[in-house]
Motif scaffolding. Structure first.
Motif, PDB file in Angstrom:
ATOM      1  N   LEU A 119      -8.023  -8.596   9.373  1.00  0.00           N
ATOM      2  CA  LEU A 119      -7.500  -7.427  10.079  1.00  0.00           C
ATOM      3  C   LEU A 119      -7.238  -6.269   9.117  1.00  0.00           C
ATOM      4  N   LEU A 120      -6.646  -6.570   7.964  1.00  0.00           N
ATOM      5  CA  LEU A 120      -6.352  -5.512   6.995  1.00  0.00           C
ATOM      6  C   LEU A 120      -7.638  -4.847   6.533  1.00  0.00           C
ATOM      7  N   THR A 121      -8.682  -5.624   6.343  1.00  0.00           N
ATOM      8  CA  THR A 121      -9.973  -5.059   5.936  1.00  0.00           C
ATOM      9  C   THR A 121     -10.530  -4.143   7.013  1.00  0.00           C
ATOM     10  N   ALA A 122     -10.451  -4.591   8.264  1.00  0.00           N
ATOM     11  CA  ALA A 122     -10.946  -3.770   9.374  1.00  0.00           C
ATOM     12  C   ALA A 122     -10.160  -2.464   9.483  1.00  0.00           C
ATOM     13  N   ILE A 123      -8.856  -2.543   9.304  1.00  0.00           N
ATOM     14  CA  ILE A 123      -8.007  -1.343   9.413  1.00  0.00           C
ATOM     15  C   ILE A 123      -8.303  -0.371   8.282  1.00  0.00           C
ATOM     16  N   THR A 124      -8.322  -0.852   7.058  1.00  0.00           N
ATOM     17  CA  THR A 124      -8.429   0.041   5.893  1.00  0.00           C
ATOM     18  C   THR A 124      -9.834   0.581   5.674  1.00  0.00           C
ATOM     19  N   THR A 125     -10.857  -0.083   6.200  1.00  0.00           N
ATOM     20  CA  THR A 125     -12.212   0.440   6.035  1.00  0.00           C
ATOM     21  C   THR A 125     -12.569   1.447   7.123  1.00  0.00           C
ATOM     22  N   ALA A 126     -11.696   1.603   8.122  1.00  0.00           N
ATOM     23  CA  ALA A 126     -11.893   2.638   9.137  1.00  0.00           C
ATOM     24  C   ALA A 126     -11.525   3.998   8.542  1.00  0.00           C
ATOM     25  N   HIS A 127     -11.906   5.059   9.232  1.00  0.00           N
ATOM     26  CA  HIS A 127     -11.678   6.425   8.752  1.00  0.00           C
ATOM     27  C   HIS A 127     -10.445   7.005   9.443  1.00  0.00           C
TER      28      HIS A 127
ATOM     29  N   SER B  17      -7.208   9.849   9.675  1.00  0.00           N
ATOM     30  CA  SER B  17      -7.044  11.289   9.416  1.00  0.00           C
ATOM     31  C   SER B  17      -6.246  11.551   8.148  1.00  0.00           C
ATOM     32  N   THR B  18      -5.210  10.726   7.891  1.00  0.00           N
ATOM     33  CA  THR B  18      -4.373  10.882   6.702  1.00  0.00           C
ATOM     34  C   THR B  18      -3.958   9.505   6.191  1.00  0.00           C
ATOM     35  N   PRO B  19      -3.581   9.404   4.916  1.00  0.00           N
ATOM     36  CA  PRO B  19      -3.069   8.125   4.400  1.00  0.00           C
ATOM     37  C   PRO B  19      -1.835   7.637   5.143  1.00  0.00           C
TER      38      PRO B  19
ATOM     39  N   ILE C  25       0.840  -1.204   0.000  1.00  0.00           N
ATOM     40  CA  ILE C  25       0.000   0.000   0.000  1.00  0.00           C
ATOM     41  C   ILE C  25       0.870   1.247   0.000  1.00  0.00           C
ATOM     42  N   GLY C  26       1.951   1.222   0.780  1.00  0.00           N
ATOM     43  CA  GLY C  26       2.830   2.383   0.876  1.00  0.00           C
ATOM     44  C   GLY C  26       3.566   2.708  -0.408  1.00  0.00           C
ATOM     45  N   GLU C  27       3.783   1.695  -1.240  1.00  0.00           N
ATOM     46  CA  GLU C  27       4.539   1.909  -2.480  1.00  0.00           C
ATOM     47  C   GLU C  27       3.711   2.583  -3.565  1.00  0.00           C
ATOM     48  N   SER C  28       2.387   2.614  -3.412  1.00  0.00           N
ATOM     49  CA  SER C  28       1.518   3.220  -4.419  1.00  0.00           C
ATOM     50  C   SER C  28       0.784   4.417  -3.826  1.00  0.00           C
TER      51      SER C  28
ATOM     52  N   SER D  15      -3.803   6.772  -1.206  1.00  0.00           N
ATOM     53  CA  SER D  15      -4.730   7.910  -1.149  1.00  0.00           C
ATOM     54  C   SER D  15      -6.182   7.440  -1.213  1.00  0.00           C
ATOM     55  N   LEU D  16      -6.437   6.445  -2.046  1.00  0.00           N
ATOM     56  CA  LEU D  16      -7.796   5.935  -2.173  1.00  0.00           C
ATOM     57  C   LEU D  16      -8.275   5.319  -0.868  1.00  0.00           C
ATOM     58  N   LEU D  17      -7.412   4.518  -0.240  1.00  0.00           N
ATOM     59  CA  LEU D  17      -7.785   3.894   1.024  1.00  0.00           C
ATOM     60  C   LEU D  17      -7.887   4.907   2.158  1.00  0.00           C
ATOM     61  N   GLY D  18      -7.082   5.970   2.079  1.00  0.00           N
ATOM     62  CA  GLY D  18      -7.082   6.976   3.135  1.00  0.00           C
ATOM     63  C   GLY D  18      -8.084   8.087   2.923  1.00  0.00           C
TER      64      GLY D  18
END
Length: 266
Positions: A78-86, A88-90, A39-42, A47-50
């Motif tokens: 876990l990744l789904t739970a983390i990334t679907t949360a809101h 503040s920044t990417p 995720i960090g490399e793109s 930005s889309l996830l954040g």
């Protein structure tokens, strides 16, 4: 840390707590670290996830499309739970993935193993060797070369958990120096065990009985069990400097002399 990130981190910790502790494996932590690096490399992906305007369902679909074939079930959950949360920044989203991965790794540590101490010892070794610090921290070195160096340095000297953590940190430093990387990781690992880390600096080694009294007193003040990292630094001349939970208690003779100089200069 923004309020949205605090809420997102809290919900991510709840998702982790909902999983059976005994079912968590080191591979789950490694999977989360690897996903965070992808995720960090793109910038576009990150930005889309954040982006708070992206619907959670869309984020979930994207995570499934990219990671469902490569991650274990717990890591994907876990990744789904983390990334679907809101968040503040990417960037804080990336920090959240890293923190949950660290907590997963901490849950797999064998009894009697202190990865906080191993991370501290490695940090001290790196700090004492400018060439090594440059090799690990330089933006010019390739991630693969850094991982190979970490493996060579830690083979037979640290637990699997510590090696996994350090490998990740050198691959995704996110602008942080190695000392900050290791210190933050150790703090999170300690917090996962309901502990805090106190770094105590003295001019000479502290006697065991004095250290035990200090540990008890500090633990009582901060309301939790402490892990003590000791640093011997003759330049402070005498007294103690204690760093814990962002606080610095500086009772060293060096600090007192500096304060006196400032008073006299004024």
């Amino acid at each position: 840390m923004g309020s949205a990130t605090r809420e997102a981190l809290a919900s991510s910790k709840k998702a982790l707590a909902a999983l059976p502790t005994g079912a968590l494996t080191l591979s789950t932590g490694e999977d989360l670290f690897a996903a965070g690096r992808i995720i960090g490399e793109s910038a576009q992906f990150r930005s889309l996830l954040g982006d708070p305007s992206t619907e959670p369902a869309a984020k979930k679909a994207l995570i499934n499309a990219v990671f469902s074939a490569g991650l274990g079930a717990d890591a994907l959950s876990l990744l789904t739970a983390i990334t679907t949360a809101h968040w503040s920044t990417p960037d804080e989203l990336l920090a959240g993935i890293e923190e949950i991965a660290l907590r997963v790794v901490a849950a797999t540590v064998p009894a009697g193993t202190s990865i906080e101490s191993e991370l501290f010892a490695f940090g001290e070794a790196v700090a004492s060797d400018a060439g090594l610090e440059l090799a690990i921290g330089s933006t010019l070195g390739s991630p693969a070369a850094k991982v190979s160096l970490i493996d060579a340095l830690l083979e037979g000297k640290a637990s699997e958990q510590t090696v996994v953590i350090v490998r990740h940190l050198v691959q995704q430093p996110r602008g942080r120096r190695i000392a900050e990387l290791l210190g933050r990781a150790a703090d999170i690992v300690a917090d996962a065990a309901n502990q805090s880390i106190a770094t105590v600096t003295s001019a000479t080694p502290i006697a065991p009985e004095q250290l035990a009294r200090l540990t008890t007193a500090l633990g009582r003040s901060y309301g939790r069990e402490l892990k003590i990292n000791q640093i011997v630094d003759p330049t402070i001349l005498g007294g103690l400097r204690v760093e814990i939970a962002g606080d610095v208690i500086d009772g060293s003779i060096e600090a007192r002399l500096n304060d006196l100089r400032l008073r006299l200069a004024g």
